[in-house]
Motif scaffolding. Structure first.
Motif, PDB file in Angstrom:
ATOM      1  N   HIS A 185       5.335  13.094 -45.940  1.00 58.33           N
ATOM      2  CA  HIS A 185       5.610  11.730 -46.778  1.00 58.33           C
ATOM      3  C   HIS A 185       6.027  11.860 -47.996  1.00 58.33           C
ATOM      4  CE1 HIS A 185       4.954   7.643 -47.470  1.00 58.33           C
ATOM      5  NE2 HIS A 185       4.063   7.946 -48.661  1.00 58.33           N
ATOM      6  N   GLU A 186       7.234  11.429 -48.250  1.00 58.85           N
ATOM      7  CA  GLU A 186       7.813  11.743 -49.704  1.00 58.85           C
ATOM      8  C   GLU A 186       7.217  10.388 -50.530  1.00 58.85           C
ATOM      9  OE1 GLU A 186      12.116  12.356 -51.543  1.00 58.85           O
ATOM     10  OE2 GLU A 186      11.957  10.950 -49.884  1.00 58.85           O
ATOM     11  N   VAL A 187       6.670  11.175 -51.642  1.00 60.05           N
ATOM     12  CA  VAL A 187       6.284  10.288 -52.541  1.00 60.05           C
ATOM     13  C   VAL A 187       7.197   9.981 -54.093  1.00 60.05           C
ATOM     14  CG1 VAL A 187       3.959  10.200 -52.065  1.00 60.05           C
ATOM     15  CG2 VAL A 187       4.716  11.963 -53.548  1.00 60.05           C
ATOM     16  N   VAL A 188       7.918  11.137 -54.342  1.00 64.91           N
ATOM     17  CA  VAL A 188       8.697  10.783 -55.459  1.00 64.91           C
ATOM     18  C   VAL A 188      10.098  11.932 -54.904  1.00 64.91           C
ATOM     19  CG1 VAL A 188       9.129  11.894 -57.949  1.00 64.91           C
ATOM     20  CG2 VAL A 188       6.868  11.160 -57.105  1.00 64.91           C
TER      21      VAL A 188
ATOM     22  N   TYR B 225      18.337   9.959 -56.717  1.00 70.47           N
ATOM     23  CA  TYR B 225      18.070   9.835 -55.212  1.00 70.47           C
ATOM     24  C   TYR B 225      16.887   8.860 -55.097  1.00 70.47           C
ATOM     25  CZ  TYR B 225      21.221  13.491 -54.164  1.00 70.47           C
ATOM     26  OH  TYR B 225      22.533  14.363 -53.915  1.00 70.47           O
ATOM     27  N   LYS B 226      16.920   8.079 -54.129  1.00 73.05           N
ATOM     28  CA  LYS B 226      15.814   7.235 -53.721  1.00 73.05           C
ATOM     29  C   LYS B 226      14.960   7.881 -52.692  1.00 73.05           C
ATOM     30  CE  LYS B 226      18.786   4.274 -50.703  1.00 73.05           C
ATOM     31  NZ  LYS B 226      19.452   3.053 -50.765  1.00 73.05           N
ATOM     32  N   VAL B 227      13.613   7.590 -52.581  1.00 73.89           N
ATOM     33  CA  VAL B 227      12.609   7.842 -51.744  1.00 73.89           C
ATOM     34  C   VAL B 227      12.856   7.363 -50.231  1.00 73.89           C
ATOM     35  CG1 VAL B 227      10.266   7.489 -51.047  1.00 73.89           C
ATOM     36  CG2 VAL B 227      10.611   7.992 -53.427  1.00 73.89           C
ATOM     37  N   ASN B 228      12.612   8.379 -49.322  1.00 70.15           N
ATOM     38  CA  ASN B 228      13.084   7.931 -48.010  1.00 70.15           C
ATOM     39  C   ASN B 228      11.774   7.564 -47.460  1.00 70.15           C
ATOM     40  OD1 ASN B 228      13.400   8.287 -45.077  1.00 70.15           O
ATOM     41  ND2 ASN B 228      14.819   9.989 -45.214  1.00 70.15           N
ATOM     42  N   PRO B 229      11.716   6.188 -46.966  1.00 67.08           N
ATOM     43  CA  PRO B 229      10.564   5.560 -46.454  1.00 67.08           C
ATOM     44  C   PRO B 229      10.234   6.048 -45.139  1.00 67.08           C
ATOM     45  CG  PRO B 229      12.406   4.201 -45.935  1.00 67.08           C
ATOM     46  CD  PRO B 229      12.864   5.353 -46.887  1.00 67.08           C
ATOM     47  N   ASP B 230      10.839   6.943 -44.497  1.00 67.30           N
ATOM     48  CA  ASP B 230      10.547   7.512 -43.054  1.00 67.30           C
ATOM     49  C   ASP B 230       9.761   8.858 -43.304  1.00 67.30           C
ATOM     50  OD1 ASP B 230      11.515   4.909 -41.688  1.00 67.30           O
ATOM     51  OD2 ASP B 230      13.532   5.983 -42.060  1.00 67.30           O
ATOM     52  N   ASP B 231       8.647   8.984 -42.528  1.00 62.61           N
ATOM     53  CA  ASP B 231       8.283  10.413 -42.692  1.00 62.61           C
ATOM     54  C   ASP B 231       8.785  11.431 -41.657  1.00 62.61           C
ATOM     55  OD1 ASP B 231       6.195   9.467 -44.330  1.00 62.61           O
ATOM     56  OD2 ASP B 231       4.514   9.111 -43.199  1.00 62.61           O
ATOM     57  N   VAL B 232       8.578  12.596 -41.885  1.00 62.55           N
ATOM     58  CA  VAL B 232       9.503  13.772 -40.944  1.00 62.55           C
ATOM     59  C   VAL B 232       8.345  14.389 -40.329  1.00 62.55           C
ATOM     60  CG1 VAL B 232      11.630  13.692 -41.867  1.00 62.55           C
ATOM     61  CG2 VAL B 232       9.840  15.212 -42.739  1.00 62.55           C
ATOM     62  N   THR B 233       8.483  14.703 -39.192  1.00 63.10           N
ATOM     63  CA  THR B 233       7.332  15.644 -38.390  1.00 63.10           C
ATOM     64  C   THR B 233       7.839  17.220 -38.285  1.00 63.10           C
ATOM     65  OG1 THR B 233       7.059  14.268 -36.897  1.00 63.10           O
ATOM     66  CG2 THR B 233       6.306  16.052 -35.998  1.00 63.10           C
ATOM     67  N   ALA B 234       6.929  17.749 -38.947  1.00 62.53           N
ATOM     68  CA  ALA B 234       7.168  19.268 -38.758  1.00 62.53           C
ATOM     69  C   ALA B 234       7.124  19.841 -37.339  1.00 62.53           C
ATOM     70  CB  ALA B 234       6.166  20.178 -39.721  1.00 62.53           C
ATOM     71  N   GLU B 235       8.120  20.591 -36.851  1.00 61.57           N
ATOM     72  CA  GLU B 235       8.101  21.050 -35.673  1.00 61.57           C
ATOM     73  C   GLU B 235       7.798  22.582 -35.587  1.00 61.57           C
ATOM     74  OE1 GLU B 235       8.604  19.318 -33.162  1.00 61.57           O
ATOM     75  OE2 GLU B 235       9.287  17.487 -33.911  1.00 61.57           O
TER      76      GLU B 235
ATOM     77  N   MET C  58      14.359  16.550 -44.618  1.00 57.48           N
ATOM     78  CA  MET C  58      14.405  15.297 -44.682  1.00 57.48           C
ATOM     79  C   MET C  58      15.551  14.824 -45.709  1.00 57.48           C
ATOM     80  SD  MET C  58      11.718  12.745 -47.047  1.00 57.48           S
ATOM     81  CE  MET C  58      10.716  12.348 -45.764  1.00 57.48           C
ATOM     82  N   HIS C  59      16.588  13.903 -45.333  1.00 56.14           N
ATOM     83  CA  HIS C  59      17.633  13.544 -46.193  1.00 56.14           C
ATOM     84  C   HIS C  59      17.227  12.383 -47.214  1.00 56.14           C
ATOM     85  CE1 HIS C  59      20.355  16.397 -44.006  1.00 56.14           C
ATOM     86  NE2 HIS C  59      19.559  16.291 -42.863  1.00 56.14           N
ATOM     87  N   ASP C  60      17.825  12.335 -48.481  1.00 57.85           N
ATOM     88  CA  ASP C  60      17.620  11.255 -49.187  1.00 57.85           C
ATOM     89  C   ASP C  60      19.106  10.628 -49.490  1.00 57.85           C
ATOM     90  OD1 ASP C  60      14.952  11.272 -49.390  1.00 57.85           O
ATOM     91  OD2 ASP C  60      14.869  11.991 -51.581  1.00 57.85           O
ATOM     92  N   SER C  61      19.318   9.580 -49.905  1.00 63.04           N
ATOM     93  CA  SER C  61      20.406   8.922 -50.265  1.00 63.04           C
ATOM     94  C   SER C  61      20.400   8.753 -51.861  1.00 63.04           C
ATOM     95  CB  SER C  61      20.578   7.512 -49.599  1.00 63.04           C
ATOM     96  OG  SER C  61      20.470   7.585 -48.270  1.00 63.04           O
TER      97      SER C  61
END
Length: 450
Positions: free
Chosen positions: A372-375, A380-390, A406-409
Motif C-alpha cells: 500500500h503506497e503512502v508517499v 508523481y501522485k500516490v497510486n490508490p490501488d494496492d498491488v499483490t505480491a506474487e 506499481m506504476h505512478d502517474s
C-alpha cells in the motif's frame, strides 16, 4: 546253528529299532529361540558360548574362544560360570556388553537350535544400538523319560541413536515471524533390565526461534505413551532438555523390566518464530542430531513511472506499508517483520531506493500480502490501488520471494498567475474592452451630431 542265526537276526532287529528310537529322540531334542521387540530392518548373528558338559562341577563349560565374556565373574572357568549364574541381570548385561565379543553366524528370527546352553546374539539396525543378548536353552525337567529342550524368548535390548522429528508440511514448513511451530518428535524407548542405569535424554536446540512457555515459564511437552503425564520443562535459553527416565524405570515395580520397552513415544511441543529461518536440532545423548527447518520469505516492491511509457523509469523515494489479508499493517525491525497493527499510521514504512525497489523479510510463503503506497516519489501522485505480491515458482525453500510492481502517474500541470496562459487571456480581454469603448464613443458622437 539256525537258532544262533535267529538270535542274531532278532538282536540286529532290536538294535535297529533302538537306533531308530535314538535318532527319533535326538531329532526331538531341539528348541526355538525367539527375539521380540526388534525392528523390521534388524539383522542378527549368534554363537553358542556355554555348552553342557557332565564332566564339570557345574555341568557346563565355556565354549573355546568366548572366555572373555565371563572373565569378570571369577578366576577360572567353573567359578566364572558360578559367578555368572549368581549375578544380577544388570551385572550380566553390563559385563557382556563390556566384553564386546563379536559373532558371525546368521541368526534367523526365530531360530531352532539342538544343543542346551547359552547363546550370544548380536543385533544391528539402522538408527539403533543393540546390546548383546544371551539366550538360555535348558532341559525339560518335567518329563521322566528322555529330556528334551525348552524354547526361550528374549526381548531385544536396543537403544535409539537418533530421534525422528517433523513439522507439519502443510502448516509449519513455511512460516512468518511470530508464528507458532508445532514439533513432533518420536523415539523408541530402550529396553532396560531391572536394576540397570539405562537413560533416555533428548536435547532440543533452536536457532531463529524460542520455545513457547506457560505462565510458569515452562515449555509444555505432551507424551502419548501409556499413562505418562504431560511434562513441563523450563528451557535453558534456546535449549530444552527432556529426561524420559519415567518411561524406563518401572514405576509400578522398580525391580522389574520397564513396561514401555521398545515402544515408540511421541512428544509434541511448540516454538515461536523470531528469525527469518527457524532451525531445530534434536538429539539423543551425544548421538547425531536430527535437524528440521522452517522458512520465511521475502517481499519485493518495484516502483515505476506510468505503465506503457516509452521511457520506463524506476522511481526512488516511494514509501509503502505491507498489508495482510486481515487488513493488518506490518511493523518491521531492520527490514524484518516484527508484528501487525490495525492502522496505517502505526505501521512501518519502507522506501524504494535508486533502483526503484524495496525488500522486506520474515513473511509466510503460503500467505498473500499487498503493498500500500503512502508517499509517492517527487513529481508523481500516490497510486490508490494496492498491488499483490506474487510468490515466484521454482525457488528453493530458503529463497522464497514474492514480487510486485506499481506504476505512478505524474502530477498534472497547474496554471499560475502571471504565466503565459493568463497573459493571453488578459491581452484578449483588453482588446475586447478597447473595441467596445471605441464603438461606444463613436456611437455617442453620431447621436450628438444629429
Amino acid at each position: 546253528m539256525k537258532r544262533v542265526k535267529k538270535l542274531l537276526t532278532l538282536m540286529l532287529a532290536v538294535m535297529m529299532m533302538l537306533s531308530m528310537t535314538i535318532i527319533s529322540s535326538a531329532a526331538e531334542k531341539s528348541a526355538v529361540i525367539t527375539v521380540t521387540g526388534a525392528g523390521e530392518g534388524a539383522t542378527f548373528t549368534y554363537a553358542q558360548v556355554i555348552k553342557a558338559d557332565t564332566s564339570t562341577a557345574t555341568g557346563w563349560a565355556i565354549v573355546p574362544g568366548y572366555e572373555a565374556l565371563f572373565a569378570s565373574f571369577g578366576n577360572d572357568e567353573q567359578s566364572q560360570i558360578e559367578g555368572y549364574i549368581a549375578a544380577s541381570e544388570s551385572e550380566r548385561a553390563a559385563a557382556i556388553k563390556a566384553a564386546n565379543v563379536s559373532t558371525s553366524d546368521v541368526f534367523t528370527n526365530p531360530m531352532t537350535v539342538s544343543k542346551a546352553g547359552l547363546y550370544l546374539i548380536n543385533g544391528t539396525e539402522e538408527g539403533f544400538d543393540y546390546n548383546p543378548m544371551l539366550a538360555y536353552i535348558g532341559f525339560d525337567d518335567k518329563t521322566g523319560e528322555e529330556k528334551g529342550l525348552v524354547d526361550t524368548t528374549i526381548k531385544a535390548k536396543k537403544t535409539p541413536k537418533t530421534v525422528g522429528k517433523t513439522v507439519d508440511e502443510q502448516t509449519d514448513k513455511f512460516v512468518q515471524v511470530g508464528d507458532e511451530v508445532t514439533y513432533t518428535l518420536t523415539a523408541t524407548i530402550p529396553y532396560s533390565p531391572k536394576g540397570s542405569q539405562t537413560t533416555l535424554v533428548i536435547t532440543d536446540e533452536l536457532t531463529g526461534g524460542e520455545f513457547k512457555v506457560n505462565d510458569a515459564g515452562k515449555a509444555v511437552v505432551t507424551v502419548d505413551v501409556g499413562d505418562v503425564p504431560t511434562l513441563e520443562i523450563a528451557p535453558e535459553g534456546n535449549k530444552l532438555t527432556i529426561d524420559l527416565a519415567s518411561l524406563i524405570i518401572n514405576s509400578d515395580d522398580p525391580e522389574e523390566d520397564n513396561k514401555y520397552a521398545n515402544m515408540t513415544v511421541t512428544l509434541t511441543y511448540v516454538a515461536i518464530v523470531t528469525g527469518t529461518e527457524i532451525e531445530n536440532k534434536a538429539a539423543i545423548g551425544n548421538n547425531p542430531a536430527t535437524v528440521v527447518k522452517s522458512y520465511t520469505g521475502k517481499l519485493k516492491i518495484t516502483k515505476m513511472n506510468e505503465a506503457g511509457s516509452n521511457s520506463p523509469e524506476a522511481l526512488a523515494g516511494a514509501e509503502f506499508v505491507v498489508v495482510n489479508t486481515d487488513g493488518k499493517f506490518a511493523t518491521l525491525e531492520n527490514g524484518v517483520l516484527a508484528g501487525w497493527v490495525d492502522t496505517v499510521d502505526d505501521a512501518t514504512t519502507i522506501t524504494t531506493g535508486s533502483d526503484g525497489t524495496a525488500t522486506v523479510e520474515g513473511f509466510d510463503p503460503d500467505k498473500t500480502y499487498k503493498f500500500h503506497e503512502v508517499v509517492a516519489p517527487e513529481g508523481y501522485k500516490v497510486n490508490p490501488d494496492d498491488v499483490t505480491a506474487e510468490w515466484q515458482e521454482g525457488k528453493a525453500d530458503n529463497e522464497q520471494i514474492a514480487e510486485a510492481t506499481m506504476h505512478d502517474s505524474k502530477l498534472s500541470t497547474l496554471p499560475f498567475t502571471g504565466g503565459k496562459g493568463t497573459a493571453a487571456f488578459t491581452g484578449f480581454g483588453v482588446l475586447l474592452m478597447s473595441i467596445s469603448a471605441g464603438l461606444y464613443f463613436t456611437n455617442k458622437k453620431n447621436k450628438s451630431a444629429k
